[in-house]
Design an enzyme around this catalytic site. Sequence first.
Site, PDB file in Angstrom:
ATOM      1  N   GLU A 118      17.749 -15.049  22.643  1.00 21.64           N
ATOM      2  CA  GLU A 118      19.090 -14.428  22.577  1.00 21.64           C
ATOM      3  C   GLU A 118      18.143 -13.276  22.663  1.00 21.64           C
ATOM      4  O   GLU A 118      17.776 -12.545  22.119  1.00 21.64           O
ATOM      5  CB  GLU A 118      19.902 -14.823  21.632  1.00 21.64           C
ATOM      6  CG  GLU A 118      21.391 -13.673  21.253  1.00 21.64           C
ATOM      7  CD  GLU A 118      20.904 -12.563  21.265  1.00 21.64           C
ATOM      8  OE1 GLU A 118      21.668 -11.846  21.875  1.00 21.64           O
ATOM      9  OE2 GLU A 118      21.067 -11.724  19.709  1.00 21.64           O
ATOM     10  N   LYS A 120       7.338 -18.599  13.602  1.00 26.13           N
ATOM     11  CA  LYS A 120       6.782 -17.053  13.372  1.00 26.13           C
ATOM     12  C   LYS A 120       7.331 -16.707  13.230  1.00 26.13           C
ATOM     13  O   LYS A 120       8.693 -15.639  13.922  1.00 26.13           O
ATOM     14  CB  LYS A 120       6.235 -17.202  15.243  1.00 26.13           C
ATOM     15  CG  LYS A 120       5.153 -15.821  14.474  1.00 26.13           C
ATOM     16  CD  LYS A 120       4.877 -15.666  15.666  1.00 26.13           C
ATOM     17  CE  LYS A 120       5.816 -14.319  16.859  1.00 26.13           C
ATOM     18  NZ  LYS A 120       5.690 -12.496  15.579  1.00 26.13           N
ATOM     19  N   CYS A 179      22.300  -7.080  17.900  1.00 27.00           N
ATOM     20  CA  CYS A 179      22.536  -7.178  19.436  1.00 27.00           C
ATOM     21  C   CYS A 179      23.863  -7.298  19.479  1.00 27.00           C
ATOM     22  O   CYS A 179      24.850  -6.775  20.974  1.00 27.00           O
ATOM     23  CB  CYS A 179      22.054  -8.901  19.753  1.00 27.00           C
ATOM     24  SG  CYS A 179      22.549  -9.849  18.444  1.00 27.00           S
ATOM     25  N   GLU A 220      19.361  -0.257  24.916  1.00 28.43           N
ATOM     26  CA  GLU A 220      20.017  -0.351  23.613  1.00 28.43           C
ATOM     27  C   GLU A 220      18.798   0.055  22.951  1.00 28.43           C
ATOM     28  O   GLU A 220      17.472   0.873  22.531  1.00 28.43           O
ATOM     29  CB  GLU A 220      19.610  -1.890  23.413  1.00 28.43           C
ATOM     30  CG  GLU A 220      19.718  -2.447  22.143  1.00 28.43           C
ATOM     31  CD  GLU A 220      19.647  -4.159  22.023  1.00 28.43           C
ATOM     32  OE1 GLU A 220      20.326  -5.028  21.386  1.00 28.43           O
ATOM     33  OE2 GLU A 220      18.297  -4.514  22.355  1.00 28.43           O
TER      34      GLU A 220
END
Length: 515
Positions: free
Chosen positions: A286, A205, A320, A416
Amino acid sequence: MVTAYKHEPFTDFTEEKNKQAFQQALDYVNTQLGNEYPLVIAGQKIVSPKKVQSINPSKKSEVVGTVSMADQDLAEQAMQAALEAFKSWKTTEASYRANILFRAAAIIRRRKHEFSSWLVKEAGKPWKEADADTAEAIDFLEYYARQMLKLNHGAPVNSRPGEQNVFHYIPLGVGIVIAPFNFPLAIMAGTVVAALVTGNTVLLKPAETTPVIAAKFVEVMEEAGLPAGVLNFIPGSGAEIGDYLVEHPKTRFVSFTGSRAVGCRIYERAAKVQKGQIWLKRVIAEMGGKDTVLVDREADLDLAASSIVHSAFGFSGQKCSAGSRAVVHQDVYDEVLEKAVNLTKALTMGSPEQAETYMGPVIDEKAYNKIMGYIEIGKTEGRLVTGGTGKNDEGYFIDPTIFADVKKNDRLMQEEIFGPVLAFCKAEDFDRMIEIANNTEYGLTGALISSNRDHIARARKEFHVGNLYINRGCTGAIVGYQPFGGFNMSGTDSKAGSPDYLLLHLQGQTTSEAF
């Protein structure tokens, strides 16, 4: 005999012939826009009633491609195809599986600039960022193929007289790979082929904003000889098929790269044992970071400023690993800030199709609005020293932005943002620098710029991140060189590009024969 792994080199765009070659590939890709991409289930191309248009984030009026979307019925069909294919794929020789990866790497290498051009168009990556993404995808294919050939021998165990003991690895089953938009070729390819080469079958996906590049990769794997049903391409919404597949009793593992919120949701839902489920699902996650560049009093300040700026603003901060926090010793704070501001003002922002562009757009309207919201928060928490503006009439562009004098617990230092927003924080001494570096819920990457050997030694022991870099920026891990993955809410520390990453997709089996 398999040759030793070597990192795929980056393209030198200062050479005119390389610039011309890339431009030719980009011109070609521009003639391929707007095509339709079907689902791929059991090797069959399926056009579904529901479709999504992939939009160029630097030019909203441009459709990169139209991609069929899977519903739960099609997701179930893909699951059954993967289960069926697993019966034979799990016993296929490791060398056969590895050779498919080698062939796929060769195909992408021959078409390297073409794939990079798709990244320019669909993800908004400037040339160098796109080139590095494609190179990393090739690295994953080459590296994991070689690692599987090593793991195929198992590991040595002891045997006694009259007894033979063997320890070896077998695949898990059907895995769900949920890929991110920010490395839509490299991370997507790496997570997929790690599962495939170890003998598992996959339901892929891709990120909803970058499905075309995933479709192109699936085409390559088919060309390389991957049997039907081993890799099934099922774009779809997380709400409609994501939860369904994560909770499916036949799902054996989930490999996810994305946000903390979604990763935690997957982790929780995968933990629940469903009716008919006879195993505990494995989750490889992650989930992001809030990464810090520390600048010591004893440091090369030009290197510090360059490391901060390029860590923060490469690919518009949509990594990230991006260094969104600069924690600087008070004695050099003003000088480093000034140098960083000057470097930032010199960055070129615009269409990623232009070779000279350093920073392109953010991925979509949702990201644009979120980042601009954080900029407003920053204006209440710190001092805006450069940037702070956005423009979204043609594409989703946000100026590289720096806030100074941000406090260690402010939202800009804790949350973040995933965009081109950098917070500068002052620290009175090295103890405070380390304390601030570790005061987030994440632990992915970090960097220390220092010439003080004692402080470097302390950082190695005390700076709690999965990837620590000394006297360089905190982005740019290379497969096989800097295994990548983080601690705490950065995920399961599943070190991509490491000698033990493939083991996450395998289970150990001991056989003991007495005679």
